[in-house]
Design a protein around this motif. Structure first.
Motif, short mmCIF file in Angstrom:
data_model
loop_
_atom_site.label_atom_id
_atom_site.label_comp_id
_atom_site.label_asym_id
_atom_site.label_seq_id
_atom_site.Cartn_x
_atom_site.Cartn_y
_atom_site.Cartn_z
N SER A 92 -0.13 24.20 -8.05
CA SER A 92 -0.44 22.82 -7.67
C SER A 92 -1.91 22.57 -7.98
O SER A 92 -2.72 23.49 -7.96
CB SER A 92 -0.19 22.59 -6.18
OG SER A 92 1.16 22.81 -5.84
N ALA A 151 5.17 19.08 -3.83
CA ALA A 151 3.74 18.77 -3.97
C ALA A 151 2.98 19.94 -3.36
O ALA A 151 3.57 20.95 -2.98
CB ALA A 151 3.41 17.45 -3.27
N SER A 152 1.67 19.80 -3.27
CA SER A 152 0.86 20.89 -2.72
C SER A 152 1.24 21.17 -1.26
O SER A 152 1.35 20.25 -0.45
CB SER A 152 -0.63 20.53 -2.79
OG SER A 152 -1.06 20.45 -4.13
N GLN A 184 1.60 12.73 -8.01
CA GLN A 184 2.66 13.67 -7.65
C GLN A 184 3.87 12.95 -7.08
O GLN A 184 5.02 13.23 -7.46
CB GLN A 184 2.14 14.67 -6.61
CG GLN A 184 1.16 15.69 -7.15
CD GLN A 184 0.60 16.57 -6.04
OE1 GLN A 184 0.88 16.35 -4.85
NE2 GLN A 184 -0.19 17.55 -6.40
N GLN A 185 3.62 12.04 -6.16
CA GLN A 185 4.72 11.31 -5.53
C GLN A 185 5.45 10.44 -6.55
O GLN A 185 6.67 10.30 -6.51
CB GLN A 185 4.18 10.46 -4.38
CG GLN A 185 3.61 11.27 -3.23
CD GLN A 185 4.67 12.11 -2.52
OE1 GLN A 185 5.62 11.58 -1.95
NE2 GLN A 185 4.51 13.42 -2.57
N THR A 204 -5.47 18.60 -4.45
CA THR A 204 -4.53 18.38 -3.35
C THR A 204 -4.18 19.68 -2.64
O THR A 204 -3.73 19.67 -1.50
CB THR A 204 -3.23 17.71 -3.84
OG1 THR A 204 -2.62 18.53 -4.85
CG2 THR A 204 -3.52 16.34 -4.41
N TYR A 243 4.70 12.03 1.09
CA TYR A 243 3.39 12.11 1.73
C TYR A 243 3.01 10.81 2.44
O TYR A 243 2.47 10.84 3.55
CB TYR A 243 2.33 12.47 0.70
CG TYR A 243 0.93 12.54 1.27
CD1 TYR A 243 0.51 13.66 1.98
CD2 TYR A 243 0.05 11.47 1.12
CE1 TYR A 243 -0.77 13.72 2.52
CE2 TYR A 243 -1.23 11.52 1.65
CZ TYR A 243 -1.63 12.65 2.36
OH TYR A 243 -2.89 12.70 2.90
N TYR A 273 7.73 12.64 -8.65
CA TYR A 273 8.91 13.04 -7.88
C TYR A 273 9.90 11.88 -7.74
O TYR A 273 11.11 12.07 -7.88
CB TYR A 273 8.48 13.54 -6.50
CG TYR A 273 9.63 14.04 -5.65
CD1 TYR A 273 10.26 15.24 -5.95
CD2 TYR A 273 10.08 13.30 -4.56
CE1 TYR A 273 11.33 15.70 -5.18
CE2 TYR A 273 11.14 13.75 -3.78
CZ TYR A 273 11.76 14.95 -4.10
OH TYR A 273 12.80 15.40 -3.34
N VAL A 301 -2.36 12.68 -5.36
CA VAL A 301 -1.21 12.57 -4.45
C VAL A 301 -0.26 11.49 -4.95
O VAL A 301 0.97 11.69 -5.01
CB VAL A 301 -1.68 12.24 -3.01
CG1 VAL A 301 -0.49 11.84 -2.14
CG2 VAL A 301 -2.38 13.44 -2.39
#
Length: 496
Positions: free
Chosen positions: A58, A398-399, A255-256, A62, A475, A259, A252
């Motif tokens: 990751s 994610a992280s 990443q979101q 983050t 998140y 996904y 963040v």
């Protein structure tokens, strides 16, 4: 802090003083607490794993703590750098003085009569067994067995005359000028392959084969990010901390977004990943089918490699990837179902983790053992029906640290709320007068279907069928739930 810094292998115990002596957490005073660490040093995963090239999968912005900026430009950070970062943070915030090393919590028992936990602990320094009491316990152990990695039995492995090593137990392995087979297709295998054939390192394998039963999605990401330096440079109005917060938020959201795209438009995400693989392997002669799984992206964890190092290694003469099933081991290597044979001096079984909860400690309430794997979690932090205990879970999409940050802030809010209202216990219950939460069958840790999760479905807490009893892996919604929603609701039962 104790639970945050020891997220992988620590055992966080909070022991609270009397109401007359203690002050509010909001006044920046720390109540009495102790961190029990089974290992001889802090760092968890980053103290345990020592295989070549070990790094995060990751991005460090983050993966680092929200309250202490990660200042290096390396994004998929080396294991040794991550451990140094953790150690520096622990010293800076004076956590190290509260850690007892080589202390293993073997049993944890709650007494309704005394409304306290009693922990049975083995001191590995002298072999003694001692007990400690605590009002609140944070199980900050991560979710895998540090003593034993997962390794299936392969037919004929006793015949193999070379060395068989699991990455979890890598120590002083001599691989220079050796033929190495790495069994696996996850992040560990993809980290090992380029590291083992790196001609600039002290050792370099003659040839490395990554042998996988089935493909995994792989994406190349930049190994360095200098944006922090640019945003906090001489002519910028931003401080390092402000720039770090901004970039952390950027990552963040990215990443979101990835996904969500994979979840709602899997064909688009699959096409994007396949295009990246083709671009990286163009003209190499390597079959792109080795990186084209049959499942959708993020059904299992997506692997990230820095600066295409895996693909670059495969374009050389020292490395290859083979997709096939193992028939049996031989004296000199591995025979495949296809009839092919791979010669090997060393076989590395990068076959995954063995999962467990609470570091393997047994959990009891009034003498009755609690099956953690049969319980649900409230807000993915509190264990159903068990008083005064929090379990720390990170993200799988994610992280890991992102979720631990939020969970720890929730625990602090919860303890502060209990102090303010003079409550001694809190217990989450999956039933109210109006609702009864049902367990969603065969679901753990959200939607991830990775092999190591499926194998441990009886060990890990279950998912409920409604909010806040299931893991969202989101998140933004978790941040709202854990940082801003009121503490007391119909699912929590407090007592004085």
């Amino acid at each position: 802090m104790a639970c945050h810094l020891q997220q992988q292998s620590g055992r966080g115990l909070f022991r609270r003083s009397s109401p007359k002596k203690r002050k509010s957490i909001k006044q920046n005073t720390i109540q009495r607490f102790l961190v029990l660490e089974k290992r001889a040093d802090l760092g968890g995963t980053w103290d345990l794993f020592n295989y070549p090239g070990v790094r995060s999968d990751s991005d460090a912005l983050t993966f680092g703590y929200g309250f202490r900026p990660w200042l290096s430009h390396k994004m998929l950070a080396k294991g040794v750098d991550i451990k140094s970062y953790i150690a520096d943070t622990a010293r800076e915030f004076k956590v190290t003085e509260h850690i007892r090393y080589q202390h293993e919590m073997q049993q944890l028992s709650w007494s309704s009569a005394t409304q306290q936990w009693t922990a049975m602990i083995k001191n590995h320094n002298n072999g003694e067994v001692l007990t400690l009491t605590a009002n609140f316990v944070v199980g900050a152990t991560g979710y895998y067995d540090y003593d034993t990695g997962y390794k299936p039995h392969f037919e004929g492995e006793e015949q193999f005359k070379g060395n068989i090593v699991h990455p979890q137990h890598w120590k002083n392995v001599a691989y220079d000028d050796k033929k190495v087979v790495v069994i696996g297709s996850g992040a560990t295998a993809m980290t090992l392959l380029p590291a083992l054939v790196d001609e600039s390192s002290e050792q370099c394998a003659r040839h490395v084969t990554m042998l996988q039963r089935s493909p995994t999605y792989v994406a190349s990401v930049p190994g360095d990010d200098y944006a922090l330096d640019w945003l906090s440079g001489k002519f910028s109005p931003l401080s390092k901390r402000q720039a770090y917060s901004l970039l952390r938020t950027r990552n963040v959201m990215f990443q979101q977004g990835v996904y969500q795209l994979a979840t709602h438009a899997p064909k688009v995400m699959k096409a994007f990943l396949n295009h990246g693989v083709k671009k990286n392997l163009k003209g190499s002669g390597v079959d792109v089918g080795h990186f084209a799984p049959s499942y959708n992206p993020w059904d299992e964890r997506l692997c990230a490699v820095p600066d295409s190092d895996l693909f670059l290694a495969l374009q050389g003469k020292r490395a290859e990837v083979v997709t096939d099933k193992i028939s049996h081991f031989t004296e000199t290597g591995i025979a495949l179902v296809s009839g092919k044979h791979i010669e090997a001096d060393i076989i590395v079984t990068a076959t995954g983790l063995k999962l467990q909860m609470l570091g393997g400690a047994a959990l009891y309430i009034d003498g009755q053992q609690v099956d953690v794997g049969a319980r649900m979690t409230y807000k993915a932090v509190l264990l159903e029906g068990v008083p005064n205990i929090a379990l720390m879970f990170g993200y799988t999409n994610a992280s890991w640290t992102l979720k631990i940050d939020l969970a720890c802030q929730y625990v602090v809010r919860l303890l502060d709320y209990m102090d303010k209202h003079n409550y001694k216990t809190v217990c989450s219950q999956a039933q109210t007068e109006q609702e009864q939460v049902q367990v969603r069958p065969d679901t753990v840790l959200g939607a991830l279907s990775a092999g190591y999760v499926s194998r441990a479905k009886d060990e890990l807490p279950k998912q409920g069928d409604r909010y806040p009893w299931y893991v969202t892996h989101n998140y933004v919604s978790d941040r709202i739930m854990l940082k801003y929603r009121k503490i007391k609701d119909d699912w929590l039962h407090f007592s004085r």
